[in-house]
Design a protein around this motif. Structure first.
Motif, mmCIF file in Angstrom:
data_model
loop_
_atom_site.group_PDB
_atom_site.id
_atom_site.type_symbol
_atom_site.label_atom_id
_atom_site.label_comp_id
_atom_site.label_asym_id
_atom_site.label_seq_id
_atom_site.Cartn_x
_atom_site.Cartn_y
_atom_site.Cartn_z
ATOM 1 N N VAL A 242 10.981 10.742 11.823
ATOM 2 C CA VAL A 242 10.286 12.032 11.930
ATOM 3 C C VAL A 242 10.607 12.921 10.734
ATOM 4 N N ILE A 243 11.877 12.985 10.361
ATOM 5 C CA ILE A 243 12.272 13.818 9.209
ATOM 6 C C ILE A 243 11.625 13.305 7.930
ATOM 7 N N LEU A 244 11.605 11.970 7.767
ATOM 8 C CA LEU A 244 11.061 11.387 6.534
ATOM 9 C C LEU A 244 9.548 11.550 6.447
ATOM 10 N N LEU A 245 8.860 11.487 7.595
ATOM 11 C CA LEU A 245 7.401 11.561 7.595
ATOM 12 C C LEU A 245 6.860 12.983 7.616
ATOM 13 N N LYS A 246 7.719 13.953 7.965
ATOM 14 C CA LYS A 246 7.226 15.325 8.111
ATOM 15 C C LYS A 246 6.513 15.833 6.861
ATOM 16 N N PRO A 247 7.118 15.767 5.664
ATOM 17 C CA PRO A 247 6.378 16.246 4.490
ATOM 18 C C PRO A 247 5.159 15.397 4.177
ATOM 19 N N THR A 248 5.195 14.114 4.561
ATOM 20 C CA THR A 248 4.061 13.233 4.308
ATOM 21 C C THR A 248 2.841 13.664 5.112
ATOM 22 N N SER B 51 0.776 16.523 3.794
ATOM 23 C CA SER B 51 0.077 16.322 2.526
ATOM 24 C C SER B 51 -1.022 15.285 2.723
ATOM 25 N N ALA B 52 -1.620 14.869 1.607
ATOM 26 C CA ALA B 52 -2.696 13.877 1.673
ATOM 27 C C ALA B 52 -2.146 12.457 1.776
ATOM 28 N N TYR C 76 0.837 -1.201 0.000
ATOM 29 C CA TYR C 76 0.000 0.000 0.000
ATOM 30 C C TYR C 76 0.873 1.252 0.000
ATOM 31 N N ALA C 77 1.927 1.232 0.810
ATOM 32 C CA ALA C 77 2.831 2.382 0.873
ATOM 33 C C ALA C 77 3.539 2.588 -0.459
ATOM 34 N N ILE C 78 3.968 1.500 -1.097
ATOM 35 C CA ILE C 78 4.645 1.619 -2.396
ATOM 36 C C ILE C 78 3.728 2.264 -3.420
ATOM 37 N N VAL C 79 2.455 1.870 -3.399
ATOM 38 C CA VAL C 79 1.490 2.392 -4.371
ATOM 39 C C VAL C 79 1.279 3.893 -4.201
ATOM 40 N N HIS C 80 1.271 4.384 -2.946
ATOM 41 C CA HIS C 80 0.871 5.764 -2.679
ATOM 42 C C HIS C 80 2.009 6.709 -2.332
ATOM 43 N N LEU C 81 3.213 6.198 -2.137
ATOM 44 C CA LEU C 81 4.353 7.049 -1.811
ATOM 45 C C LEU C 81 5.443 6.897 -2.869
ATOM 46 N N ALA C 82 6.417 7.799 -2.820
ATOM 47 C CA ALA C 82 7.607 7.607 -3.648
ATOM 48 C C ALA C 82 8.257 6.283 -3.247
ATOM 49 N N LEU C 83 8.733 5.543 -4.219
ATOM 50 C CA LEU C 83 9.267 4.206 -3.956
ATOM 51 C C LEU C 83 10.370 4.201 -2.894
ATOM 52 N N PRO C 84 11.368 5.102 -2.952
ATOM 53 C CA PRO C 84 12.413 5.086 -1.918
ATOM 54 C C PRO C 84 11.865 5.347 -0.511
ATOM 55 N N THR C 85 10.856 6.220 -0.399
ATOM 56 C CA THR C 85 10.270 6.523 0.900
ATOM 57 C C THR C 85 9.577 5.298 1.479
ATOM 58 N N ALA C 86 8.790 4.604 0.661
ATOM 59 C CA ALA C 86 8.087 3.407 1.118
ATOM 60 C C ALA C 86 9.067 2.327 1.551
ATOM 61 N N LEU D 76 -1.728 8.877 5.481
ATOM 62 C CA LEU D 76 -2.176 7.506 5.739
ATOM 63 C C LEU D 76 -1.171 6.498 5.180
ATOM 64 N N ALA D 77 -0.684 6.748 3.971
ATOM 65 C CA ALA D 77 0.301 5.857 3.370
ATOM 66 C C ALA D 77 1.596 5.845 4.180
ATOM 67 N N GLY D 78 1.952 7.015 4.729
ATOM 68 C CA GLY D 78 3.147 7.086 5.568
ATOM 69 C C GLY D 78 3.011 6.225 6.808
ATOM 70 N N LEU D 79 1.833 6.289 7.438
ATOM 71 C CA LEU D 79 1.584 5.460 8.615
ATOM 72 C C LEU D 79 1.578 3.977 8.248
ATOM 73 N N MET D 80 1.042 3.668 7.078
ATOM 74 C CA MET D 80 1.028 2.279 6.610
ATOM 75 C C MET D 80 2.461 1.765 6.432
ATOM 76 N N GLY D 81 3.314 2.595 5.851
ATOM 77 C CA GLY D 81 4.708 2.200 5.665
ATOM 78 C C GLY D 81 5.408 1.980 6.988
#
Length: 292
Positions: A137-143, A146-147, A88-98, A150-155
């Motif tokens: 925290v640094i990686l999730l801050k921009p997430t 934005s909208a 789910y995270a891969i689908v909705h986030l940038a691949l490296p972030t997920a 949820l994908a960030g929390l899933m990851g």
């Protein structure tokens, strides 16, 4: 030369990382046609079929006692849900972030191990955990701005449940369970669980055809090779060396994302990735009793 490479744990881990990154690419490509449940189903059924053939040809037994079965199921359920969240995270986030969020598993594994063993946090373990959480925290801050929160929390949830799964894998290994049986039950439970979710989803199932079967084939083959390569690397090499190389998946995913989708991350994101990787490596170095 070829024989030396086959005996090298580093070679197998680099191959596994490369294939895991390719798997992420196929998940991203497949998300345009398939649901997350369908992608998980196709990812797992290939490994299940391969291991089942080995079981039949070599006459291996799948029988386990009740306590061991419960441990298998705990590992399988945690791993299955982690895989769903990861896709789910891969689908909705940038691949490296997920990928990076999923690789927070060593951080959570450290916390789970300390809690389970009722040990006090040592200063070096505290340092590793703090480094990891700063990176998160640094990686999730921009997430969260934005909208995509949820994908960030899933990851992040994928990383947590992967830590639970790896903890159970370690307990299975200490109990003498062979790796192939652990992978078999995980593949079986994940394939079955994904099939159930597919039957419950509102959207119609996507049937295989000449336009999408290459995605399914690529997903299954890359995931199977990655799983086998990682298993061989951990069984033949030093845990710290192999765990350190595991973060090459993030590097490969970053390169693929830039080449295929022109995904550009901020410098803060790269710093966060480095901090999370450092946490994972330090955690592996500080926990000699746990195989990741």
């Amino acid at each position: 030369m070829l024989e030396r490479l086959k005996q090298s744990s580093s070679f197998w881990m680099i191959l596994a990382c490369f294939c895991f990154a390719i798997m992420g690419v196929f998940v991203k490509l497949g998300s345009q046609q398939f649901s997350v449940a369908e992608l998980v189903f196709y990812r797992c059924i290939a490994g299940l079929a391969g291991i089942f053939v080995v079981v039949l040809l070599q006459g291996k037994t799948l029988k386990v006692n009740l306590p061991m079965f419960k441990l298998h199921m705990s590992r399988c359920v945690a791993g299955f849900i982690a895989l769903l969240l990861y896709f789910y995270a891969i689908v909705h986030l940038a691949l490296p972030t997920a990928v990076t969020l999923s690789y927070t598993s060593p951080l959570f594994l450290t916390l789970i191990t300390i809690f389970y063993l009722k040990n006090k946090l040592q200063p070096r373990q505290t340092l590793a955990i703090l480094i990891g959480f700063v990176g998160v925290v640094i990686l999730l801050k921009p997430t969260f701005e934005s909208a995509q929160w949820l994908a960030g929390l899933m990851g992040l949830g994928s990383g947590l449940l992967s830590g639970v799964a790896y903890f159970n894998v370690n307990k299975l290994g200490q109990a003498g369970e062979p790796e192939w049986r652990t992978v078999f039950y995980f593949s079986l439970v994940s394939t079955t669980g994904a099939a159930i979710l597919m039957s419950l989803q509102d959207a119609p199932l996507t049937f295989l055809n000449l336009n999408n079967i290459w995605i399914v084939a690529g997903l299954g083959v890359s995931a199977t090779i990655a799983q086998l390569g990682m298993t061989r690397a951990y069984s033949r090499g030093k845990t710290l060396t192999v765990a350190s190389l595991a973060y090459l998946t993030v590097l490969f995913a970053t390169v693929f994302a830039a080449l295929l989708w022109d995904e550009q991350l901020s410098w803060a994101s790269y710093i966060a990735m480095a901090l999370i990787a450092a946490c994972g490596i330090l955690s592996s170095a500080f926990k000699k009793s746990v195989r990741l």
